[in-house]
Each structure stands twice: as structure tokens, then as C-alpha cells.
Design an enzyme around this catalytic site. Structure first.
Site, mmCIF file in Angstrom:
data_model
loop_
_atom_site.group_PDB
_atom_site.id
_atom_site.type_symbol
_atom_site.label_atom_id
_atom_site.label_comp_id
_atom_site.label_asym_id
_atom_site.label_seq_id
_atom_site.Cartn_x
_atom_site.Cartn_y
_atom_site.Cartn_z
ATOM 1 N N GLU A 121 0.848 -1.210 0.000
ATOM 2 C CA GLU A 121 0.000 0.000 0.000
ATOM 3 C C GLU A 121 0.880 1.256 0.000
ATOM 4 O OE1 GLU A 121 -2.704 1.671 3.218
ATOM 5 O OE2 GLU A 121 -4.174 0.496 2.118
ATOM 6 N N GLU A 135 -0.067 10.007 9.722
ATOM 7 C CA GLU A 135 0.128 8.974 8.692
ATOM 8 C C GLU A 135 0.798 9.503 7.416
ATOM 9 O OE1 GLU A 135 -2.653 9.427 10.444
ATOM 10 O OE2 GLU A 135 -2.996 7.542 11.489
HETATM 11 C C1 UD1 Z 1 -3.671 3.623 14.827
HETATM 12 C C2 UD1 Z 1 -2.783 4.198 13.733
HETATM 13 C C3 UD1 Z 1 -3.640 4.721 12.595
HETATM 14 C C4 UD1 Z 1 -4.623 3.671 12.120
HETATM 15 C C5 UD1 Z 1 -5.431 3.161 13.295
HETATM 16 C C6 UD1 Z 1 -6.337 2.056 12.858
HETATM 17 C C7 UD1 Z 1 -0.677 5.320 14.327
HETATM 18 C C8 UD1 Z 1 -0.033 6.554 14.793
HETATM 19 N N1 UD1 Z 1 -2.014 5.337 14.256
HETATM 20 O O1 UD1 Z 1 -4.407 4.680 15.404
HETATM 21 O O2 UD1 Z 1 -2.815 5.102 11.505
HETATM 22 O O3 UD1 Z 1 -5.476 4.250 11.156
HETATM 23 O O4 UD1 Z 1 -4.533 2.656 14.290
HETATM 24 O O5 UD1 Z 1 -7.315 1.779 13.828
HETATM 25 O O6 UD1 Z 1 -0.015 4.353 14.045
HETATM 26 N N2 UD1 Z 1 -6.638 0.751 22.020
HETATM 27 C C9 UD1 Z 1 -7.024 -0.304 22.812
HETATM 28 N N3 UD1 Z 1 -7.093 -1.562 22.230
HETATM 29 C C10 UD1 Z 1 -6.860 -1.775 20.921
HETATM 30 C C11 UD1 Z 1 -6.502 -0.688 20.120
HETATM 31 C C12 UD1 Z 1 -6.387 0.578 20.691
HETATM 32 O O7 UD1 Z 1 -7.261 -0.168 23.994
HETATM 33 O O8 UD1 Z 1 -6.955 -2.924 20.471
HETATM 34 C C13 UD1 Z 1 -6.516 2.104 22.637
HETATM 35 C C14 UD1 Z 1 -5.309 2.209 23.572
HETATM 36 O O9 UD1 Z 1 -5.640 3.035 24.638
HETATM 37 C C15 UD1 Z 1 -4.253 2.860 22.679
HETATM 38 C C16 UD1 Z 1 -5.124 3.816 21.884
HETATM 39 O O10 UD1 Z 1 -6.318 3.069 21.614
HETATM 40 O O11 UD1 Z 1 -3.241 3.524 23.411
HETATM 41 C C17 UD1 Z 1 -4.530 4.373 20.632
HETATM 42 O O12 UD1 Z 1 -3.962 3.369 19.802
HETATM 43 P P1 UD1 Z 1 -2.895 3.805 18.658
HETATM 44 O O13 UD1 Z 1 -2.526 2.592 17.883
HETATM 45 O O14 UD1 Z 1 -1.811 4.617 19.238
HETATM 46 O O15 UD1 Z 1 -3.709 4.816 17.758
HETATM 47 P P2 UD1 Z 1 -4.992 4.643 16.879
HETATM 48 O O16 UD1 Z 1 -5.724 5.906 17.037
HETATM 49 O O17 UD1 Z 1 -5.647 3.363 17.154
#
Ligand code: UD1
Ligand code: UDP
Length: 377
Positions: A121, A135
Site C-alpha cells: 500500500e 500517517e
Molecule cells: C492507529 C494508527 C492509525 C490507524 C489506526 C487504525 C498510528 C499513529 N495510528 O491509530 O494510523 O489508522 O490505528 O485503527 O499508528 N486501544 C485499545 N485496544 C486496541 C486498540 C487501541 O485499547 O486494540 C486504545 C489504547 O488506549 C491505545 C489507543 O487506543 O493507546 C490508541 O492506539 P494507537 O494505535 O496509538 O492509535 P490509533 O488511534 O488506534
């Protein structure tokens, strides 16, 4: 006979897992390769939902997710830990997908070891480094490092060529999300119970016009999320409408949505759905309202109009084809666009055409062939 080439496949979030499991499967099926799967678990529960349904057991699980993690804390941990795995595995090549922190840190750690990185991608660009944030910069960094660039479409290929990437290194492969969508659709057709968990909700909303919603973009946190919630509240005030909204686990999303929409009769705030159930939601919905990347690709493929709550998109193909429309995060604009589609049959029909510029479901096979050509096996 030459030893199979060890390919380290790195991912950490739900969409990366959905878009890379077809590649892992294609590598496994090819005797020229030994795939080694490393998950950062940047997402924990939402990643595990995909691993389970796809039947993938990671070789390395870094379990890095922390509640409400910061970009710098996450990225620092990813860089160190992914580097450590590379030193242990000693792969011939590394595969990353898309534009998450995991993908960017994976590419950078590989570059520090002079390992070739193949980018699935590749070439998506909005032209604005704050939309989507972070992103757009993540994928530009990966684009600078990558050895092979697997662009889903001509648009993404053109974006890479405009950045002076060697044309011989850029291949149009389609997007592996269509491989995943075909796979899950076939699985559900063979075993409908896989997506049967929405039955109670379907009965509760029988006769209503369903709008499917997802939202999670960091650049929408704060006012954007508040506006999205208010727009949904106004949309759901219509008695003929029901909103089904699997809420992302990010606390910045959940706190706003629960406070604004919890307890409304026509709104179901539900836990993130596994992929078969999300595919079921896509088929139930009359309209998808989203800020997700993947949903912008899946909804047009299924002939579902998709309203995108962003100001720009790196996936203009759906907009050009007329199946997707950018509506931003302004309350009035979102509500007006939804009501227009609900009330104007011609406007709806004009958008609800199955259109799939993103691939033919053979992308993973193509990617593995191209990597095979590269390693000369
Ligand atoms: C991330 C990606 C984004 C993608 C998205 C898909 C980055 C910076 N961001 O964003 O590009 O579009 O994933 O969904 O890489 N959490 C949970 N459980 C989970 C997942 C998330 O509890 O299974 C909560 C946690 O508190 C975590 C927070 O969500 O710290 C944020 O997760 P993070 O991966 O940092 O960012 P996303 O907003 O999910
Ligand atoms: N998805 C899912 N369950 C959900 C919501 C989304 O399986 O409850 C899938 C969806 O089909 C798509 C992907 O997750 O393939 C999109 O992930 P997300 O919106 O989190 O990330 P993005 O695509 O914006 O990076």
C-alpha cells in the site's frame, strides 16, 4: 537447493493485520519463502480479533500497546523492539504495510540494518502532513526507505513517480484489502454463523434504514469528534433511521461517543466488530459514514455510498468514481449530506454503484511474485 528466503512481516494494528494476512498466507504457500510474523501489538484487542479469524499465530509478539499511548513513547518502543527482533531473525527482507507508527518504525529499524523494505500500500498521499496525522509523514518516510513499492492503483503509482522514486521499483498490485474482503465474504457464505452475532441488533432495528459509522482519526480528536457525535445525534433523531457504530477502543473516541450518544434509542454503540461481523455491517448499511481508510476502500467495492468525515483523502479513486464523498467534520454538512442521500433516491442511486478501483483480490499473489523476482528465487 537454495534455502527459502526469510521474510519478516511486521504489523501492529487492525487494518495492517487485515491487509497483510493475505500476504502472509501467500508467502506460506510459496516454497521460496519462510515468512516470520512479528506483531508489535500497537493494538492489542483489535489486532487479536484479526489474528484469530485469519488463523495467524505470530512468531514474535512485542505486546507494546499502552492505554492512551503517545506517538513518541510508542515510536521509541517500536524502534528499539523491532530492531531487536530483526537482529534475532536476520531476515532477507522486511515487509511493512501502510502508514502506522509500527510500519514507519519497522521501516526505519530495517534501514538502520541495511535490510531491504517492501512497502505494501505504497504511494498514498493527501498532500497535507496534518491530514491524516501522523500517517502522511509516516508513509513518506517509508517511501524514502522502501526497496519495492507496491502501489494499489495508478494514482498511488503516479504519486511515487512524482517524488522521483525509480519507476522500476514501483509496481501496481491492487490493494490487499480486496483479497481480505473476498476471503471473508467466502467464509461467511460457507458459514453464515461467523457473522451471526448482529442478529439481535438487526431485529431491534428491523424496518429502519441503517447507517454504519466508524471514527478514530487523531486529527479529529477534540472538536472534530464532538462535531461527529452531534451530527450522529441529529441524524438518529429521525425515526426511520438507526445508527450502528462499533466504537474504536481509543479512549479519546470512546469518552466522547459514550457521553454524547449513550442511551439513544436509534443509536447502537457497540464494541469493535471482528472482520466477518464488520463485513455483515457493511452489507446491512444503506450508507457508511466514516473517517477510516480501509472502509473507504471496502464500501465502494460493495456498492455502498461512503461519506468520509475528512477534508482530504489519499484515496481519491472512490471520490472520482462518485461512490465516496468528502464531508469533513462540520455538523450541518454531515447531516445535510446524509439526509440528501436518504431522501433523494436519484442522488443515492448515483453513489450506490459497485465500483472497485482498489484491486481484483489477487494482490497478495502479485506481491509475492514480485518479491520472488527480486530475490532471484
Ligand atoms: C492507529 C494508527 C492509525 C490507524 C489506526 C487504525 C498510528 C499513529 N495510528 O491509530 O494510523 O489508522 O490505528 O485503527 O499508528 N486501544 C485499545 N485496544 C486496541 C486498540 C487501541 O485499547 O486494540 C486504545 C489504547 O488506549 C491505545 C489507543 O487506543 O493507546 C490508541 O492506539 P494507537 O494505535 O496509538 O492509535 P490509533 O488511534 O488506534
Ligand atoms: N473494521 C473491523 N471492525 C470494526 C471496524 C472496522 O473489522 O469494528 C475493519 C474494516 O473492515 C477495515 C479496517 O477495520 O478493513 C479499518 O480499520 P480502521 O478504520 O481502524 O483503520 P484505517 O483503515 O483507518 O487505518
Amino acid at each position: 537447493m537454495t534455502e527459502p528466503a526469510k521474510i519478516l512481516v511486521i504489523f501492529g494494528t487492525r487494518p495492517e493485520a487485515i491487509k497483510l494476512f493475505p500476504v502472509v498466507r501467500a508467502l506460506e504457500a510459496d516454497p521460496r519463502f519462510t515468512p516470520v510474523v512479528c506483531v508489535s501489538a500497537q493494538h492489542r484487542q483489535m489486532l487479536d480479533q484479526v489474528l484469530e479469524i485469519a488463523g495467524i499465530v505470530p512468531d514474535h509478539d512485542l505486546d507494546l500497546m499502552r492505554p492512551d499511548q503517545t506517538l513518541d513513547g510508542l515510536t521509541a518502543a517500536l524502534l528499539t523492539e523491532l530492531g531487536r527482533v530483526m537482529d534475532v531473525v536476520q531476515p532477507a527482507r522486511v515487509i511493512v504495510q501502510g502508514d502506522t507508527a509500527t510500519a514507519m518504525a519497522g521501516a526505519l529499524a530495517a534501514y538502520y540494518r541495511k535490510l531491504p523494505v517492501d512497502h505494501v500500500e505504497a504511494g498514498l498521499r493527501s498532500g497535507n502532513i496534518y491530514h491524516p496525522w501522523p500517517e502522511e509523514v509516516n508513509r513518506k518516510i517509508i517511501g524514502t526507505i522502501a526497496s519495492l513499492h507496491f502501489a494499489p492503483t495508478e494514482v498511488s503509482q503516479a504519486a511515487l513517480l512524482a517524488e522521483n522514486v525509480d519507476p522500476a521499483r514501483v509496481h501496481i498490485t491492487g490493494n490487499t484489502v480486496i483479497d481480505a474482503l473476498h476471503w471473508v465474504t467466502a467464509r461467511i457464505a460457507a458459514k453464515p454463523a461467523l457473522a451471526g452475532g448482529l442478529a439481535a441488533l438487526e431485529a431491534r432495528f428491523a424496518g429502519k434504514r441503517i447507517i454504519g459509522v466508524t471514527s478514530h482519526r487523531r486529527e479529529n480528536f477534540g472538536d472534530g469528534m464532538e462535531n461527529i457525535a452531534e451530527a450522529i445525534r441529529q441524524i438518529a433523531a429521525r425515526p426511520d433511521v438507526a445508527v450502528i457504530f462499533p466504537v474504536h477502543l481509543n479512549p479519546n473516541v470512546r469518552s466522547v461517543m459514550n457521553a454524547a450518544l449513550g442511551g439513544l434509542d436509534n443509536v447502537a454503540l457497540i464494541e469493535p466488530l471482528d472482520y466477518p461481523h464488520f463485513a455483515r455491517l457493511l452489507s446491512l448499511a444503506e450508507i457508511m459514514l466514516t473517517d477510516s481508510g480501509g472502509v473507504q476502500e471496502e464500501a465502494p467495492a460493495l456498492g455502498k455510498p461512503v461519506l468520509v468525515m475528512r477534508e482530504t483523502t489519499e484515496r481519491p479513486e472512490g471520490v472520482t468514481a462518485g461512490t465516496a464523498r468528502l464531508v469533513g467534520t462540520d455538523v450541518t454538512r454531515i447531516v445535510t449530506e446524509i439526509f440528501n442521500l436518504l431522501d433523494d433516491k436519484a442522488a443515492y442511486e448515483a453513489m450506490a454503484r459497485a465500483h472497485n478501483p482498489f484491486g481484483d483480490g489477487q494482490s497478495a499473489r502479485r506481491i509475492v511474485e514480485l518479491i520472488g523476482d527480486e530475490v532471484g528465487q
